[in-house]
Design a protein around this motif. Structure first.
Motif, PDB file in Angstrom:
ATOM      1  N   LEU A  13      -9.007 -17.568   6.741  1.00  0.00           N
ATOM      2  CA  LEU A  13      -9.008 -17.740   5.282  1.00  0.00           C
ATOM      3  C   LEU A  13      -9.943 -16.739   4.601  1.00  0.00           C
ATOM      4  O   LEU A  13      -9.608 -16.179   3.556  1.00  0.00           O
ATOM      5  N   ILE A  14     -11.104 -16.505   5.195  1.00  0.00           N
ATOM      6  CA  ILE A  14     -12.046 -15.534   4.641  1.00  0.00           C
ATOM      7  C   ILE A  14     -11.442 -14.139   4.652  1.00  0.00           C
ATOM      8  O   ILE A  14     -11.465 -13.422   3.640  1.00  0.00           O
ATOM      9  N   ILE A  15     -10.868 -13.747   5.776  1.00  0.00           N
ATOM     10  CA  ILE A  15     -10.269 -12.410   5.894  1.00  0.00           C
ATOM     11  C   ILE A  15      -9.112 -12.253   4.920  1.00  0.00           C
ATOM     12  O   ILE A  15      -8.978 -11.217   4.255  1.00  0.00           O
ATOM     13  N   GLU A  16      -8.278 -13.272   4.813  1.00  0.00           N
ATOM     14  CA  GLU A  16      -7.132 -13.211   3.905  1.00  0.00           C
ATOM     15  C   GLU A  16      -7.562 -13.098   2.439  1.00  0.00           C
ATOM     16  O   GLU A  16      -6.855 -12.511   1.634  1.00  0.00           O
ATOM     17  N   ALA A  17      -8.709 -13.641   2.091  1.00  0.00           N
ATOM     18  CA  ALA A  17      -9.155 -13.644   0.696  1.00  0.00           C
ATOM     19  C   ALA A  17      -9.986 -12.416   0.329  1.00  0.00           C
ATOM     20  O   ALA A  17     -10.237 -12.187  -0.856  1.00  0.00           O
ATOM     21  N   LEU A  18     -10.389 -11.618   1.304  1.00  0.00           N
ATOM     22  CA  LEU A  18     -11.266 -10.487   1.004  1.00  0.00           C
ATOM     23  C   LEU A  18     -10.629  -9.462   0.068  1.00  0.00           C
ATOM     24  O   LEU A  18     -11.229  -9.079  -0.932  1.00  0.00           O
ATOM     25  N   LEU A  19      -9.432  -8.992   0.392  1.00  0.00           N
ATOM     26  CA  LEU A  19      -8.824  -7.941  -0.427  1.00  0.00           C
ATOM     27  C   LEU A  19      -8.548  -8.393  -1.856  1.00  0.00           C
ATOM     28  O   LEU A  19      -8.916  -7.681  -2.799  1.00  0.00           O
ATOM     29  N   PRO A  20      -7.913  -9.559  -2.074  1.00  0.00           N
ATOM     30  CA  PRO A  20      -7.698  -9.956  -3.468  1.00  0.00           C
ATOM     31  C   PRO A  20      -9.006 -10.198  -4.228  1.00  0.00           C
ATOM     32  O   PRO A  20      -9.058 -10.015  -5.445  1.00  0.00           O
ATOM     33  N   PHE A  21     -10.063 -10.579  -3.535  1.00  0.00           N
ATOM     34  CA  PHE A  21     -11.348 -10.781  -4.197  1.00  0.00           C
ATOM     35  C   PHE A  21     -11.989  -9.447  -4.558  1.00  0.00           C
ATOM     36  O   PHE A  21     -12.478  -9.258  -5.668  1.00  0.00           O
ATOM     37  N   ILE A  22     -11.974  -8.511  -3.606  1.00  0.00           N
ATOM     38  CA  ILE A  22     -12.634  -7.217  -3.809  1.00  0.00           C
ATOM     39  C   ILE A  22     -11.834  -6.317  -4.747  1.00  0.00           C
ATOM     40  O   ILE A  22     -12.396  -5.659  -5.616  1.00  0.00           O
ATOM     41  N   SER A  23     -10.509  -6.293  -4.543  1.00  0.00           N
ATOM     42  CA  SER A  23      -9.684  -5.376  -5.336  1.00  0.00           C
ATOM     43  C   SER A  23      -8.342  -6.016  -5.666  1.00  0.00           C
ATOM     44  O   SER A  23      -7.338  -5.760  -4.995  1.00  0.00           O
ATOM     45  N   PRO A  24      -8.297  -6.831  -6.696  1.00  0.00           N
ATOM     46  CA  PRO A  24      -7.051  -7.523  -7.047  1.00  0.00           C
ATOM     47  C   PRO A  24      -5.896  -6.559  -7.338  1.00  0.00           C
ATOM     48  O   PRO A  24      -4.758  -6.832  -6.984  1.00  0.00           O
ATOM     49  N   ARG A  25      -6.187  -5.436  -7.959  1.00  0.00           N
ATOM     50  CA  ARG A  25      -5.126  -4.470  -8.282  1.00  0.00           C
ATOM     51  C   ARG A  25      -4.492  -3.906  -7.006  1.00  0.00           C
ATOM     52  O   ARG A  25      -3.271  -3.826  -6.888  1.00  0.00           O
ATOM     53  N   SER A  26      -5.324  -3.508  -6.045  1.00  0.00           N
ATOM     54  CA  SER A  26      -4.804  -2.991  -4.773  1.00  0.00           C
ATOM     55  C   SER A  26      -4.010  -4.067  -4.038  1.00  0.00           C
ATOM     56  O   SER A  26      -2.979  -3.777  -3.425  1.00  0.00           O
ATOM     57  N   TYR A  27      -4.511  -5.287  -4.080  1.00  0.00           N
ATOM     58  CA  TYR A  27      -3.814  -6.398  -3.430  1.00  0.00           C
ATOM     59  C   TYR A  27      -2.439  -6.602  -4.059  1.00  0.00           C
ATOM     60  O   TYR A  27      -1.441  -6.754  -3.359  1.00  0.00           O
ATOM     61  N   ARG A  28      -2.380  -6.581  -5.370  1.00  0.00           N
ATOM     62  CA  ARG A  28      -1.112  -6.764  -6.085  1.00  0.00           C
ATOM     63  C   ARG A  28      -0.121  -5.651  -5.715  1.00  0.00           C
ATOM     64  O   ARG A  28       1.057  -5.904  -5.468  1.00  0.00           O
ATOM     65  N   GLN A  29      -0.613  -4.401  -5.636  1.00  0.00           N
ATOM     66  CA  GLN A  29       0.247  -3.281  -5.258  1.00  0.00           C
ATOM     67  C   GLN A  29       0.749  -3.442  -3.827  1.00  0.00           C
ATOM     68  O   GLN A  29       1.919  -3.163  -3.536  1.00  0.00           O
ATOM     69  N   ALA A  30      -0.117  -3.891  -2.928  1.00  0.00           N
ATOM     70  CA  ALA A  30       0.283  -4.091  -1.542  1.00  0.00           C
ATOM     71  C   ALA A  30       1.350  -5.173  -1.433  1.00  0.00           C
ATOM     72  O   ALA A  30       2.330  -5.025  -0.691  1.00  0.00           O
ATOM     73  N   VAL A  31       1.176  -6.252  -2.179  1.00  0.00           N
ATOM     74  CA  VAL A  31       2.163  -7.338  -2.157  1.00  0.00           C
ATOM     75  C   VAL A  31       3.505  -6.848  -2.698  1.00  0.00           C
ATOM     76  O   VAL A  31       4.561  -7.189  -2.155  1.00  0.00           O
ATOM     77  N   GLN A  32       3.477  -6.012  -3.729  1.00  0.00           N
ATOM     78  CA  GLN A  32       4.720  -5.463  -4.270  1.00  0.00           C
ATOM     79  C   GLN A  32       5.407  -4.560  -3.253  1.00  0.00           C
ATOM     80  O   GLN A  32       6.631  -4.590  -3.107  1.00  0.00           O
ATOM     81  N   GLN A  33       4.623  -3.765  -2.525  1.00  0.00           N
ATOM     82  CA  GLN A  33       5.207  -2.914  -1.486  1.00  0.00           C
ATOM     83  C   GLN A  33       5.825  -3.758  -0.377  1.00  0.00           C
ATOM     84  O   GLN A  33       6.898  -3.439   0.130  1.00  0.00           O
ATOM     85  N   ILE A  34       5.139  -4.819   0.003  1.00  0.00           N
ATOM     86  CA  ILE A  34       5.669  -5.706   1.045  1.00  0.00           C
ATOM     87  C   ILE A  34       6.970  -6.339   0.572  1.00  0.00           C
ATOM     88  O   ILE A  34       7.930  -6.444   1.330  1.00  0.00           O
ATOM     89  N   ALA A  35       7.018  -6.746  -0.695  1.00  0.00           N
ATOM     90  CA  ALA A  35       8.224  -7.372  -1.242  1.00  0.00           C
ATOM     91  C   ALA A  35       9.411  -6.408  -1.216  1.00  0.00           C
ATOM     92  O   ALA A  35      10.559  -6.843  -1.093  1.00  0.00           O
ATOM     93  N   ASN A  36       9.140  -5.111  -1.292  1.00  0.00           N
ATOM     94  CA  ASN A  36      10.204  -4.115  -1.290  1.00  0.00           C
ATOM     95  C   ASN A  36      10.556  -3.609   0.111  1.00  0.00           C
ATOM     96  O   ASN A  36      11.458  -2.794   0.254  1.00  0.00           O
TER      97      ASN A  36
END
Length: 62
Positions: A13-36
């Motif tokens: 849970l800690i590892i999974e939450a690190l990126l959205p906590f540190i850099s929400p914009r990068s996390y959002r972009q990564a999720v969009q890439q995964i969705a595509n």
């Protein structure tokens, strides 16, 4: 539930939450890439991650 399982779950849970906590914009972009990403590629990536994780768990028991 074994205490180790709770520790492992907590670390995941800690590892999974690190990126959205540190850099929400990068996390959002990564999720969009995964969705595509095509399903076949996602399955291949997931299989590699599963195998690596299983090997690490097995190695940790020796």
């Amino acid at each position: 539930m074994d205490e180790r399982w709770l520790q492992v779950l907590g670390l995941v849970l800690i590892i999974e939450a690190l990126l959205p906590f540190i850099s929400p914009r990068s996390y959002r972009q990564a999720v969009q890439q995964i969705a595509n990403t095509p399903d076949k590629a996602l399955r291949a990536i997931a299989l590699v991650i599963l195998v690596v994780g299983a090997v690490l768990v097995m190695l940790s028991h020796h």
